[in-house]
Design a protein around this motif. Sequence first.
Motif, PDB file in Angstrom:
ATOM      1  N   TRP A 130      98.547  48.560  85.913  1.00  0.00           N
ATOM      2  CA  TRP A 130      98.485  50.016  86.083  1.00  0.00           C
ATOM      3  C   TRP A 130      98.954  50.398  87.491  1.00  0.00           C
ATOM      4  O   TRP A 130      99.670  51.381  87.661  1.00  0.00           O
ATOM      5  CB  TRP A 130      97.046  50.523  85.893  1.00  0.00           C
ATOM      6  CG  TRP A 130      96.467  50.238  84.522  1.00  0.00           C
ATOM      7  CD1 TRP A 130      97.146  50.133  83.366  1.00  0.00           C
ATOM      8  CD2 TRP A 130      95.090  50.010  84.224  1.00  0.00           C
ATOM      9  NE1 TRP A 130      96.292  49.859  82.334  1.00  0.00           N
ATOM     10  CE2 TRP A 130      95.001  49.784  82.828  1.00  0.00           C
ATOM     11  CE3 TRP A 130      93.910  49.982  84.982  1.00  0.00           C
ATOM     12  CZ2 TRP A 130      93.795  49.528  82.173  1.00  0.00           C
ATOM     13  CZ3 TRP A 130      92.708  49.743  84.330  1.00  0.00           C
ATOM     14  CH2 TRP A 130      92.656  49.503  82.940  1.00  0.00           C
ATOM     15  N   MET A 131      98.570  49.576  88.433  1.00  0.00           N
ATOM     16  CA  MET A 131      98.900  49.848  89.835  1.00  0.00           C
ATOM     17  C   MET A 131     100.418  49.795  90.043  1.00  0.00           C
ATOM     18  O   MET A 131     100.990  50.615  90.773  1.00  0.00           O
ATOM     19  CB  MET A 131      98.201  48.795  90.698  1.00  0.00           C
ATOM     20  CG  MET A 131      98.364  48.960  92.185  1.00  0.00           C
ATOM     21  SD  MET A 131      97.397  47.708  93.035  1.00  0.00           S
ATOM     22  CE  MET A 131      98.347  46.250  92.630  1.00  0.00           C
ATOM     23  N   ASN A 132     101.074  48.814  89.396  1.00  0.00           N
ATOM     24  CA  ASN A 132     102.520  48.662  89.572  1.00  0.00           C
ATOM     25  C   ASN A 132     103.320  49.693  88.789  1.00  0.00           C
ATOM     26  O   ASN A 132     104.463  49.984  89.131  1.00  0.00           O
ATOM     27  CB  ASN A 132     102.949  47.249  89.151  1.00  0.00           C
ATOM     28  CG  ASN A 132     102.453  46.194  90.119  1.00  0.00           C
ATOM     29  OD1 ASN A 132     102.306  46.471  91.304  1.00  0.00           O
ATOM     30  ND2 ASN A 132     102.171  44.996  89.606  1.00  0.00           N
ATOM     31  N   GLU A 133     102.705  50.208  87.708  1.00  0.00           N
ATOM     32  CA  GLU A 133     103.408  51.178  86.873  1.00  0.00           C
ATOM     33  C   GLU A 133     103.577  52.524  87.577  1.00  0.00           C
ATOM     34  O   GLU A 133     104.546  53.239  87.339  1.00  0.00           O
ATOM     35  CB  GLU A 133     102.646  51.378  85.552  1.00  0.00           C
ATOM     36  CG  GLU A 133     102.811  50.203  84.588  1.00  0.00           C
ATOM     37  CD  GLU A 133     101.874  50.340  83.388  1.00  0.00           C
ATOM     38  OE1 GLU A 133     101.182  51.381  83.297  1.00  0.00           O
ATOM     39  OE2 GLU A 133     101.831  49.406  82.566  1.00  0.00           O
ATOM     40  N   ASP A 134     102.644  52.847  88.416  1.00  0.00           N
ATOM     41  CA  ASP A 134     102.667  54.160  89.071  1.00  0.00           C
ATOM     42  C   ASP A 134     102.401  53.975  90.564  1.00  0.00           C
ATOM     43  O   ASP A 134     101.295  53.619  90.971  1.00  0.00           O
ATOM     44  CB  ASP A 134     101.605  55.064  88.443  1.00  0.00           C
ATOM     45  CG  ASP A 134     101.749  56.518  88.897  1.00  0.00           C
ATOM     46  OD1 ASP A 134     102.470  56.760  89.897  1.00  0.00           O
ATOM     47  OD2 ASP A 134     101.145  57.393  88.261  1.00  0.00           O
ATOM     48  N   TYR A 137      99.378  55.605  92.781  1.00  0.00           N
ATOM     49  CA  TYR A 137      98.059  55.031  93.001  1.00  0.00           C
ATOM     50  C   TYR A 137      98.045  54.309  94.344  1.00  0.00           C
ATOM     51  O   TYR A 137      99.031  53.693  94.740  1.00  0.00           O
ATOM     52  CB  TYR A 137      97.703  54.046  91.893  1.00  0.00           C
ATOM     53  CG  TYR A 137      97.633  54.678  90.514  1.00  0.00           C
ATOM     54  CD1 TYR A 137      96.966  55.878  90.316  1.00  0.00           C
ATOM     55  CD2 TYR A 137      98.228  54.057  89.405  1.00  0.00           C
ATOM     56  CE1 TYR A 137      96.903  56.459  89.058  1.00  0.00           C
ATOM     57  CE2 TYR A 137      98.162  54.624  88.154  1.00  0.00           C
ATOM     58  CZ  TYR A 137      97.502  55.834  87.980  1.00  0.00           C
ATOM     59  OH  TYR A 137      97.444  56.408  86.748  1.00  0.00           O
ATOM     60  N   LEU A 138      96.906  54.389  95.005  1.00  0.00           N
ATOM     61  CA  LEU A 138      96.772  53.739  96.304  1.00  0.00           C
ATOM     62  C   LEU A 138      96.590  52.232  96.083  1.00  0.00           C
ATOM     63  O   LEU A 138      95.507  51.756  95.729  1.00  0.00           O
ATOM     64  CB  LEU A 138      95.582  54.321  97.066  1.00  0.00           C
ATOM     65  CG  LEU A 138      95.752  55.788  97.492  1.00  0.00           C
ATOM     66  CD1 LEU A 138      94.517  56.264  98.237  1.00  0.00           C
ATOM     67  CD2 LEU A 138      96.979  55.941  98.384  1.00  0.00           C
ATOM     68  N   GLN A 139      97.691  51.479  96.259  1.00  0.00           N
ATOM     69  CA  GLN A 139      97.700  50.062  95.925  1.00  0.00           C
ATOM     70  C   GLN A 139      96.755  49.253  96.808  1.00  0.00           C
ATOM     71  O   GLN A 139      96.108  48.319  96.350  1.00  0.00           O
ATOM     72  CB  GLN A 139      99.124  49.517  96.041  1.00  0.00           C
ATOM     73  CG  GLN A 139     100.080  50.090  95.002  1.00  0.00           C
ATOM     74  CD  GLN A 139     101.461  49.448  95.084  1.00  0.00           C
ATOM     75  OE1 GLN A 139     101.872  49.014  96.148  1.00  0.00           O
ATOM     76  NE2 GLN A 139     102.147  49.413  93.950  1.00  0.00           N
ATOM     77  N   GLU A 140      96.680  49.612  98.074  1.00  0.00           N
ATOM     78  CA  GLU A 140      95.851  48.829  98.981  1.00  0.00           C
ATOM     79  C   GLU A 140      94.398  48.848  98.539  1.00  0.00           C
ATOM     80  O   GLU A 140      93.718  47.822  98.520  1.00  0.00           O
ATOM     81  CB  GLU A 140      95.959  49.378 100.407  1.00  0.00           C
ATOM     82  CG  GLU A 140      95.180  48.549 101.418  1.00  0.00           C
ATOM     83  CD  GLU A 140      95.200  49.169 102.817  1.00  0.00           C
ATOM     84  OE1 GLU A 140      94.446  48.663 103.675  1.00  0.00           O
ATOM     85  OE2 GLU A 140      95.949  50.149 103.024  1.00  0.00           O
ATOM     86  N   ARG A 141      93.879  50.038  98.173  1.00  0.00           N
ATOM     87  CA  ARG A 141      92.490  50.149  97.744  1.00  0.00           C
ATOM     88  C   ARG A 141      92.264  49.352  96.457  1.00  0.00           C
ATOM     89  O   ARG A 141      91.265  48.676  96.289  1.00  0.00           O
ATOM     90  CB  ARG A 141      92.128  51.625  97.510  1.00  0.00           C
ATOM     91  CG  ARG A 141      91.985  52.397  98.804  1.00  0.00           C
ATOM     92  CD  ARG A 141      91.280  53.705  98.577  1.00  0.00           C
ATOM     93  NE  ARG A 141      91.870  54.476  97.467  1.00  0.00           N
ATOM     94  CZ  ARG A 141      92.153  55.766  97.554  1.00  0.00           C
ATOM     95  NH1 ARG A 141      91.930  56.425  98.678  1.00  0.00           N
ATOM     96  NH2 ARG A 141      92.630  56.416  96.537  1.00  0.00           N
ATOM     97  N   ALA A 142      93.228  49.407  95.536  1.00  0.00           N
ATOM     98  CA  ALA A 142      93.098  48.705  94.253  1.00  0.00           C
ATOM     99  C   ALA A 142      93.095  47.195  94.451  1.00  0.00           C
ATOM    100  O   ALA A 142      92.279  46.472  93.850  1.00  0.00           O
ATOM    101  CB  ALA A 142      94.239  49.111  93.325  1.00  0.00           C
ATOM    102  N   THR A 187      99.646  42.576 101.294  1.00  0.00           N
ATOM    103  CA  THR A 187      99.950  41.137 101.259  1.00  0.00           C
ATOM    104  C   THR A 187      98.703  40.312 101.574  1.00  0.00           C
ATOM    105  O   THR A 187      98.417  39.312 100.913  1.00  0.00           O
ATOM    106  CB  THR A 187     101.071  40.805 102.262  1.00  0.00           C
ATOM    107  OG1 THR A 187     102.234  41.536 101.931  1.00  0.00           O
ATOM    108  CG2 THR A 187     101.374  39.330 102.271  1.00  0.00           C
ATOM    109  N   GLN A 188      97.969  40.751 102.593  1.00  0.00           N
ATOM    110  CA  GLN A 188      96.771  40.018 102.999  1.00  0.00           C
ATOM    111  C   GLN A 188      95.722  39.999 101.875  1.00  0.00           C
ATOM    112  O   GLN A 188      95.155  38.955 101.572  1.00  0.00           O
ATOM    113  CB  GLN A 188      96.170  40.648 104.254  1.00  0.00           C
ATOM    114  CG  GLN A 188      97.005  40.413 105.501  1.00  0.00           C
ATOM    115  CD  GLN A 188      96.472  41.170 106.711  1.00  0.00           C
ATOM    116  OE1 GLN A 188      95.655  42.099 106.560  1.00  0.00           O
ATOM    117  NE2 GLN A 188      96.926  40.800 107.906  1.00  0.00           N
ATOM    118  N   GLN A 189      95.497  41.177 101.293  1.00  0.00           N
ATOM    119  CA  GLN A 189      94.491  41.259 100.218  1.00  0.00           C
ATOM    120  C   GLN A 189      94.951  40.488  98.975  1.00  0.00           C
ATOM    121  O   GLN A 189      94.146  39.821  98.304  1.00  0.00           O
ATOM    122  CB  GLN A 189      94.223  42.724  99.859  1.00  0.00           C
ATOM    123  CG  GLN A 189      93.498  43.509 100.933  1.00  0.00           C
ATOM    124  CD  GLN A 189      92.128  42.908 101.231  1.00  0.00           C
ATOM    125  OE1 GLN A 189      91.443  42.418 100.341  1.00  0.00           O
ATOM    126  NE2 GLN A 189      91.752  42.927 102.508  1.00  0.00           N
TER     127      GLN A 189
END
Length: 868
Positions: A130-134, A137-142, A187-189
Amino acid sequence: MTSKIQKAITGLQCLRSIVKWHRLEHIATSLWDVYSGLFGDQAMILAVNSSFVDPSLQFESQLKIIESSFKKVFSIPSLEKVRQMGNSEDDKEDIENLYQNILNMYEDTLLILVSKDLYKLQILKDMAMWMNEDSSYLQERAIVVISRVLSFASRKVRGYTSVDAPCLGVLAAELSLLCCHNDVSITQQASLGMHHLLCIAKCQNDIEKTKSTKYEKHGNHCLLSPSCDTEFVPKVLQRDRAKIAQSVGQTLMPSLLTDFVWSLLMTLSSPNCVTAFKASTILKLTLEYHAHKVTMVSKIVDAIYKKLRENSSHVMRQAMLRVTTLLTRTSPKKVIFQLMDYPVPADDTLILMWHAAGSESSVAPHVLKTILLILKGKPGEVHASLPERRRFSLDTTNMMPVAASQALCTLLPVGSYKKAVAQFFPQLLMALMLQVFYISELRLVTEDRPFYARDALRVLLNCSGLQQVNLALKKKNCWNQFSEELFHHQGVYLIAKTLSEYNFPQFPETLQYLYKLSVEGPRRSEDSVITVIFFTELLNNFFKDPFPEEFLVLFRNWVNDSNPAVSKLSLQKIATMAPVINEIENVCSLLISILDAFLSKEKTVIIRALLTLRRLLGKLDKVTYSSLCIRIASSYCPLMDHSNEGIRSMAIRHFGELLRDMSHYMWMLNDVVLGGLVPLILFLEDTDISVVKACRHTLTICTSELNWSTSYLLKDKYYNFELVVLNICNNLLVSHENYITDLISDTLGFLRSSRIYLRKASVILIGYLAKSGGHLLLRDEIEVMLEAIDRVLWDEDPIIRQLAEITHKIFKEIAHRLTSSHVKQTFRRLFHFICIKKLKPLYNYNWPNNLASSPMKIKETDGDKDLP
C-alpha cells in the motif's frame, strides 16, 4: 490473570486520553476524527480476533479494517504541519501527543494480532505494498511501524517450536527495495526491519532442520533460542544490494526465496524505472549464487516469456533474459522443458530466450541433454500416463520434439556450444534422424511448415566439421526427398554411406553409441529399423565380412526382433556373409537363430529366413552341416503345410536340397524324411503349380535316396496322384512298414482342412496306408480312424464323399478281420512280414485313359492273393 489486568489498565489509559484530548476536537478536527475512527477500528479488530470465526474469514475482515485504518493514519500531514493547528504551546503539545498516540494505537493493534498469530505478519507485506502504491502516504512513519512489529516478532519467535510466516519472502522483497531508498531515514528503518525479518527466517530454518532430529536422547523437544543480534548487522544491509541478496539467499527457505524472486520479477514491470532497476539488480545478485534454491522455475520462465511477448522492447528485457540464464545454470531441465512448451514455429521472443538459456558454455551440455530427452518423444504422440494438465501446447499433442528441433537450429551454431556438440554428436545424429522419420511418417511437413528436424541435421553436420558431407547429400538430392515417407530408409542409408565415404572423424564414438543403443534396445519398435540400417551401413564400410563377434551377436538377436523389418534387415545382412560363413566363430548359434525365425507370424520374415538359410547352407562345411542337418530338416517340415503358397513351395524345395546336400548322411535323416512324406504327397494336388513342382522335385530326391522306384511316376507324362500313392505305399510296405501307423495319424489331421484338394488327397492316402498296414493297427486306433472318416462321409464335395465311402469300407474290412486273440494277431503280422503282397488300385481317381501305356503295368502275380 496478568493479561486481563493489562487490558483493563490499557482501557483506562485510553479513556483518560480521550477525556484529555476531547477539547482538541474543535482545534484539530481531522486529527481527532482519525483518532476516534482508529479507536473504533481497533475495537472491531480485537472483537473479531477473540471470536470463533473461521481463521481465513477472520483475517480477511481484519485486513480490510487495517487497510482502512492505514489510509487514515498515514494520510495525516507531517508532525510540523499538524503542530501548526495549535494556538498555544499546550495545544501544540497535546496535538503532538495525540499524533503519536494515533501511530502507537495502530502499531499496538498490529502487535496484538501478531502476538497471537505470526501468520498475520502478512499484514506488514500488504502495508509495504500500500505504501509503494501511493507516494502520498508518509513512508517513513509506515516503515517504522513495520520495523517495530518485526522486532517484536523476532523476539517472540525465540523458543517457538514452529513458525508459520509464509509472507516473509514477499515482505523481504519489499524491504530490500526500501533498503536502497534515497531517503536515509527510510533506508535505516528498512534495513532494521530486514534484520529482524532475517532473524525470524533463521529461526524458522533452524526449526525445520531440528524436525529431522526431533527428539534428543531423552526424547524432549528442542527449544531454540538463537541469537540473531550478530547474525545480520542492519547497517550492512543499507544500500548494499550484494549483501542484501547474499543474506536473503542464505537465510530464506526455498519456498520463501521463490516468493522473494517472484515478487522482484513482478517489480521489473513497475512504471517506476528506478524501482525496476533496483529490483533487477537484487534479483540477479540473488540468483547468481542461490538459484538452486528457487522452486517453480517453469512458472517464472513462463512469466518472463509472456511479459517479453507483450512488450518486446521492455525496458527490463536484458534483466529478464539474464534471469533465464541464471535459472538455466541450476535447473536446465525445467527451463528447457518450459521453453519447448510453446507453439511451433517459435516466435522471436522465444528464440531470444533460447539464446539466453544457452548463452553460457558451462550449461550447454545440460541444455543438449535436456533437448535429447525431449527428442526421444514422438511428435503427435499422446501419453496415457500424462497428468490432466497437458504440457503440450499445439493441438493437445506432443509437439515438443518439433520445438526442440527448431531450438537446435538456433543453438548448435552458437560458439559456446562447439564443445558440447562434439560431445553429443552421435546422440544428436541419431535423435534427429529418428525425428525426420517421425515427421515424414506423420506427413507434418507442408509448404508452410518448415522441416526443422532435417534442417537441424544439416546444421549439426556443418557445426561438426562435416560441411562436405552436407554438400554431398545435397547433390544426391537427399535433403529434398526426406519429406517423402518411402524415401526415409534410403535417406538413412545415404547419410551413413556418405559419412563413411568422407571418413568422418566421429566414427569411433558413433559406433560405440550405436552399439550401446542396440544392446539396450530402442524405446520404440520403429526406432530399431533406423538404428539397424545406419549401424549396418557403417559396419559395411569400416569392417570386412564377417563382422567381429560382438557385432554378430546383435544381428543374431535382431533375426527374431519383434519388428519384422528389423528381422528382414538382419537376415539380409547375414545372407551376404555366405562366402565367409565358415570363418564365423559361433556359426551354429547363428543358424539356429535363423531356424527360430521360421516361427515368425510375418510371412515375409519366414521367406527371408528360408532364402538366407539356403544361401548359407550352400557354403557351409559338411562337418558343421551334418551336425545340424536333422534340426534343419525338422524345421522345414512344419512349413510344408504353411497357409502361404510361397512358403510351402520354398520349404518343400529346400527340404529336397538339404537331402541332396546330405546324401552321404542319409542314414541320419531317414526318420525326418519319412516323417515329412505326408505333406510331400498331399501337396502334389496343390492348386499352386509352384508347390506341385516343388513336391515333385523333393519327392524325386526322397525316393531316390530311399531306393524307391517312384521317380518316373512324378514326370508329367506319367503322373497320376493315385498311382504315386500306390507306389509309395507298396515301397513302405516292403522297406519301412513300421512307419505306416504314424503316417496314417499324420494324414488324419488333413481331413479337416478347408482346402478341398487336401481332403481328397488325404482320403486316398489314408485308404492305401490302411490297406497296406491294416495288420499293424489296434482296435482302438481303427475306431478313432473310422470316426474321422465318418465325418468326411458328409463332406460338401460329392467326389470326396465317394472316395470316403471306399476308405470307410477298407477300415470296416480291417476291423472285421481283427481278432481278440493275441497269438492269432501275432501270427497274422508274421505272415504279412513273410508274404508281402503288393496293393492294387482302389479308387481309380483321375485314372489314365490307357492304363497299359502306364509304366506301372500292374499285373497280378501268380502268388498274389487277397490280403487276409
